[in-house]
Design an enzyme around this catalytic site. Structure first.
Site, PDB file in Angstrom:
ATOM      1  N   GLU A   1      25.875  51.043  32.903  1.00 13.26           N
ATOM      2  CA  GLU A   1      25.602  49.623  33.031  1.00 13.26           C
ATOM      3  C   GLU A   1      24.220  49.420  33.645  1.00 13.26           C
ATOM      4  OE1 GLU A   1      28.042  48.752  37.049  1.00 13.26           O
ATOM      5  OE2 GLU A   1      29.186  49.130  35.215  1.00 13.26           O
TER       6      GLU A   1
ATOM      7  N   HIS B   1      34.693  52.964  41.924  1.00 12.54           N
ATOM      8  CA  HIS B   1      35.834  52.989  41.000  1.00 12.54           C
ATOM      9  C   HIS B   1      36.845  54.077  41.366  1.00 12.54           C
ATOM     10  CE1 HIS B   1      32.954  51.276  37.651  1.00 12.54           C
ATOM     11  NE2 HIS B   1      33.207  50.398  38.598  1.00 12.54           N
TER      12      HIS B   1
ATOM     13  N   ASN C   1      33.314  42.659  43.642  1.00 16.68           N
ATOM     14  CA  ASN C   1      32.835  43.458  42.508  1.00 16.68           C
ATOM     15  C   ASN C   1      31.842  42.717  41.625  1.00 16.68           C
ATOM     16  OD1 ASN C   1      34.325  42.019  40.545  1.00 16.68           O
ATOM     17  ND2 ASN C   1      36.110  43.332  40.821  1.00 16.68           N
TER      18      ASN C   1
ATOM     19  N   VAL D   1      50.001  47.047  56.467  1.00 18.15           N
ATOM     20  CA  VAL D   1      51.236  47.834  56.400  1.00 18.15           C
ATOM     21  C   VAL D   1      50.898  49.276  56.782  1.00 18.15           C
ATOM     22  CG1 VAL D   1      53.102  48.635  54.917  1.00 18.15           C
ATOM     23  CG2 VAL D   1      52.153  46.333  54.606  1.00 18.15           C
TER      24      VAL D   1
ATOM     25  N   GLU E   1      48.566  41.267  53.089  1.00 19.88           N
ATOM     26  CA  GLU E   1      47.172  41.643  52.856  1.00 19.88           C
ATOM     27  C   GLU E   1      46.494  41.910  54.202  1.00 19.88           C
ATOM     28  OE1 GLU E   1      44.859  42.278  50.324  1.00 19.88           O
ATOM     29  OE2 GLU E   1      43.613  42.609  52.104  1.00 19.88           O
TER      30      GLU E   1
ATOM     31  N   ASN F   1      34.340  50.158  33.468  1.00 17.14           N
ATOM     32  CA  ASN F   1      34.724  49.539  34.737  1.00 17.14           C
ATOM     33  C   ASN F   1      36.223  49.254  34.696  1.00 17.14           C
ATOM     34  OD1 ASN F   1      32.189  48.632  33.366  1.00 17.14           O
ATOM     35  ND2 ASN F   1      31.612  48.418  35.491  1.00 17.14           N
TER      36      ASN F   1
HETATM   37  P1  FDA Z   1      42.169  46.551  45.152  1.00 13.43           P
HETATM   38  O1  FDA Z   1      41.358  47.541  45.876  1.00 13.43           O
HETATM   39  O2  FDA Z   1      41.482  45.506  44.355  1.00 13.43           O
HETATM   40  O3  FDA Z   1      43.113  45.780  46.173  1.00 13.43           O
HETATM   41  C1  FDA Z   1      43.810  46.425  47.206  1.00 13.43           C
HETATM   42  C2  FDA Z   1      44.092  45.401  48.298  1.00 13.43           C
HETATM   43  O4  FDA Z   1      45.052  45.935  49.207  1.00 13.43           O
HETATM   44  C3  FDA Z   1      42.862  45.051  49.133  1.00 13.43           C
HETATM   45  O5  FDA Z   1      42.773  43.645  49.256  1.00 13.43           O
HETATM   46  C4  FDA Z   1      43.134  45.711  50.480  1.00 13.43           C
HETATM   47  O6  FDA Z   1      42.589  44.995  51.588  1.00 13.43           O
HETATM   48  C5  FDA Z   1      44.649  45.699  50.538  1.00 13.43           C
HETATM   49  N1  FDA Z   1      45.240  46.775  51.355  1.00 13.43           N
HETATM   50  C6  FDA Z   1      44.904  48.087  51.345  1.00 13.43           C
HETATM   51  N2  FDA Z   1      45.697  48.786  52.189  1.00 13.43           N
HETATM   52  C7  FDA Z   1      46.549  47.893  52.744  1.00 13.43           C
HETATM   53  C8  FDA Z   1      47.587  47.993  53.714  1.00 13.43           C
HETATM   54  N3  FDA Z   1      47.927  49.179  54.257  1.00 13.43           N
HETATM   55  N4  FDA Z   1      48.248  46.868  54.090  1.00 13.43           N
HETATM   56  C9  FDA Z   1      47.904  45.660  53.552  1.00 13.43           C
HETATM   57  N5  FDA Z   1      46.925  45.507  52.625  1.00 13.43           N
HETATM   58  C10 FDA Z   1      46.260  46.603  52.224  1.00 13.43           C
HETATM   59  N6  FDA Z   1      35.488  47.060  38.528  1.00 13.43           N
HETATM   60  C11 FDA Z   1      35.273  46.471  37.326  1.00 13.43           C
HETATM   61  O7  FDA Z   1      36.142  46.550  36.449  1.00 13.43           O
HETATM   62  N7  FDA Z   1      34.108  45.786  37.109  1.00 13.43           N
HETATM   63  C12 FDA Z   1      33.127  45.687  38.045  1.00 13.43           C
HETATM   64  O8  FDA Z   1      32.102  45.049  37.819  1.00 13.43           O
HETATM   65  C13 FDA Z   1      33.327  46.330  39.299  1.00 13.43           C
HETATM   66  N8  FDA Z   1      32.364  46.324  40.265  1.00 13.43           N
HETATM   67  C14 FDA Z   1      32.655  46.776  41.543  1.00 13.43           C
HETATM   68  C15 FDA Z   1      31.744  46.589  42.578  1.00 13.43           C
HETATM   69  C16 FDA Z   1      32.085  46.949  43.876  1.00 13.43           C
HETATM   70  C17 FDA Z   1      31.102  46.756  44.992  1.00 13.43           C
HETATM   71  C18 FDA Z   1      33.368  47.501  44.143  1.00 13.43           C
HETATM   72  C19 FDA Z   1      33.784  47.889  45.532  1.00 13.43           C
HETATM   73  C20 FDA Z   1      34.254  47.692  43.113  1.00 13.43           C
HETATM   74  C21 FDA Z   1      33.919  47.338  41.817  1.00 13.43           C
HETATM   75  N9  FDA Z   1      34.826  47.490  40.764  1.00 13.43           N
HETATM   76  C22 FDA Z   1      34.560  46.960  39.527  1.00 13.43           C
HETATM   77  C23 FDA Z   1      36.124  48.158  40.966  1.00 13.43           C
HETATM   78  C24 FDA Z   1      37.309  47.190  41.053  1.00 13.43           C
HETATM   79  O9  FDA Z   1      37.027  46.142  41.959  1.00 13.43           O
HETATM   80  C25 FDA Z   1      38.543  47.977  41.495  1.00 13.43           C
HETATM   81  O10 FDA Z   1      38.808  48.958  40.512  1.00 13.43           O
HETATM   82  C26 FDA Z   1      39.780  47.098  41.647  1.00 13.43           C
HETATM   83  O11 FDA Z   1      39.565  46.088  42.610  1.00 13.43           O
HETATM   84  C27 FDA Z   1      40.986  47.927  42.049  1.00 13.43           C
HETATM   85  O12 FDA Z   1      42.140  47.110  41.945  1.00 13.43           O
HETATM   86  P2  FDA Z   1      43.490  47.507  42.681  1.00 13.43           P
HETATM   87  O13 FDA Z   1      44.534  46.539  42.267  1.00 13.43           O
HETATM   88  O14 FDA Z   1      43.747  48.947  42.450  1.00 13.43           O
HETATM   89  O15 FDA Z   1      43.220  47.375  44.255  1.00 13.43           O
END
Ligand code: FDA
Length: 501
Positions: A356, A441, A114, A245, A35, A479
């Protein structure tokens, strides 16, 4: 010498990654999670792990000199943002021309920042978006499993009707109903019982203390408290933080070697190291996983990756807007940072919208109602690799956001007409009423059945997988994290049964 080896590596610790690590760990497979963000479990000098939206400090954002909150202004004044010291904070905003993407950074990914809205998509729309996925299985097995593991709960309806925390939502509901629209309650992974005790001042306030987007100190079931805690509990999963990574290469024997930067939380790279694995799972999110694959393909390290890598990216139709209320229609000074209600007009044949009802937790009466609308925007962006910066570049023109605005406008014009109200034009830095230049999103980039097979196995390579939001073709209509979680549950079950025999 030989780099260190782990039988399975999962990149990232967000939803897709956390599901995958738990199921690998339960199957007895030693699994390493890498991470790039920090582990958020240590209080700072103020006794809190995270900072609030109203007083952001270096914990708020990922290496920025100034915070970049979604509401750029209030009465056209830049009141929300502060100068900060660049640091490995919890929220990133990545800029790509006309579009910027908000992302969580840290153990738990987006779950840390989120709004906790945990919505299962409508079955008919899910089937439209991912027609090759068996919807019976999803709705019979994997959505229920995801909801249970995530700890999804619903607000007590009696409390909702009488509390102070959702006066803002009840007001928006009244205005929506006056225009003939219906609202729906939104399930959450924020503990509504905790929220009730916050309002009663029996526990420290978090959602009621303007905590959202820069993390919650209490009340929220983020992934570190659910899937990741369970994964660590198997005894087979290890998480290493501040590990970014960069490159993926494939060895003659079919194993993968990663080049990993060890980051200094105050900036800079401490070291670059190599580590190898047999089974590599990409859970770096839509933007992160797509960039890793695109870089690998375009630098010739994984030349057989599909042409579809980098394609099919969307914003889930996100568009934000505010309405100005009459003096007698107050939203209240105490507002839950966690939404609990949405205006559901998804059945509209021309402009489906799920809007929302968002808080404006400023701690003072704003006479503003805020909305994050999810629309059915057919536009898609794509990524190309930029060799000079060694990074992925998103191609998305501002005009591609226009269908989202058209849909939201159709709904909110009617609400304004029915209530003799107008849009707020002081919230987004200039005088626009609709903000479609950012998304919460991001979805797509390595789409299921296009860049991968129907279970996330990356086309062209064995034992290489995508587990996260990159798999979803740009839209889920709600969401997205429940969809991402359930799809990851489905895929890892199949992969464990077939690829680890
Ligand atoms: P996610 O983005 O969660 O995780 C990816 C991880 O990989 C991160 O921890 C990142 O640091 C890490 N990473 C990235 N590149 C890397 C690398 N090269 N090497 C090592 N680590 C790396 N959705 C919802 O359903 N309800 C909601 O209320 C909300 N509200 C909301 C508010 C805000 C402010 C945001 C930013 C987002 C939301 N969302 C949301 C969206 C939701 O949070 C989002 O869709 C998911 O977290 C995505 O999940 P993933 O598993 O795709 O990746």
């Amino acid at each position: 010498g030989m780099p260190p080896f782990s039988p399975a590596i999962v990149i990232g610790t967000g939803y897709g990654a956390a599901v995958t690590a738990l199921r690998l760990g339960e199957a007895g497979i030693p699994t390493l999670m890498l991470e790039m963000g920090q582990l958020w479990n240590t209080p700072g000098a103020d006794g809190n792990i995270f900072c609030s939206m109203l007083r952001p400090d270096e914990r708020s954002m990922w290496f920025k000199r100034r915070t970049e909150a979604p509401l750029a202004s209030f009465l056209w004044l830049d009141l929300a943002n502060r100068d900060i010291r660049p640091h490995a904070g919890v929220l990133d905003r990545v800029h790509h021309g006309d579009m910027s993407v908000f992302l969580g950074r840290g153990v738990g990914g987006g779950s840390l920042v989120n709004g906790a809205m945990a919505v299962t998509p409508r079955r008919d729309y899910f089937a439209e978006v991912l027609p090759e996925v068996d919807a019976d299985e999803m709705y019979g097995t994997y959505f229920p499993r995801a909801n249970a593991e995530l700890g999804v709960n619903e607000v007590d309806r009696d409390w909702f009707e009488s509390c102070r925390s959702y006066a803002y939502a009840r007001l928006s509901r009244k205005h929506a109903e006056k225009a003939g629209f219906t609202t729906a309650f939104v399930p959450s992974v924020y503990d509504f019982g905790h929220l009730e005790r916050e309002e009663a001042q029996e526990v420290p306030r978090s959602a009621l203390a303007s905590e959202v987007i820069y993390g919650n100190n209490h009340g929220k079931l983020s992934l570190d408290k659910t899937y990741l805690a369970a994964a660590l509990g198997t005894g087979n999963v290890t998480i290493q933080t501040l590990q970014e990574v960069r490159d993926i290469t494939r060895q003659q024997d079919g194993s993968y070697t990663l080049s990993v930067r060890e980051l200094n939380p105050d900036g800079g790279v401490l070291a670059v190291r190599q580590i190898s694995t047999r089974h590599l799972f990409l859970g770096a999110g839509s933007v992160g996983s797509t960039e890793l694959l695109l870089r690998a393909r375009e630098t010739g390290r994984l030349p057989d990756l599909d042409e579809q890598v980098g394609q099919g990216w969307g914003t889930n139709g996100n568009v934000m807007l505010g309405r100005a209320n009459h003096m007698w229609d107050t939203t209240g000074t105490l507002q839950s940072g966690m939404p609990a209600l949405g205006i559901d007009n998804w059945d509209d044949p021309v402009h489906p919208v799920f809007a929302e009802i968002a808080p404006m937790p400023a701690g003072l009466e704003t006479w503003a109602s805020l909305y994050l609308a999810i629309t059915k925007n057919p536009e898609r962006g794509h990524f190309t690799y930029d060799a000079t910066t060694d990074s992925a570049r998103l191609h998305w023109a501002e005009s591609q956001g226009q269908p989202s605005i058209d849909a939201a406008k159709a709904l909110f014009d009617r609400i304004n007409r029915a209530n003799s109200t107008i849009y707020r034009t002081d919230l987004f830095g200039d005088t626009r009423a609709f903000e479609n230049r950012f998304t919460y999103h991001p979805l797509g980039g390595a789409v299921l059945g296009k860049a991968t097979d129907l279970y996330g196995r990356v086309n062209g390579y064995r034992n290489l997988y995508v587990t996260d939001g990159a798999l979803i073709p740009g839209s889920t209509g709600v969401n997205p994290f429940v969809t991402i979680t359930a799809l990851a549950e489905r895929n890892i079950e199949r992969v464990l049964a077939e690829d680890f025999a």
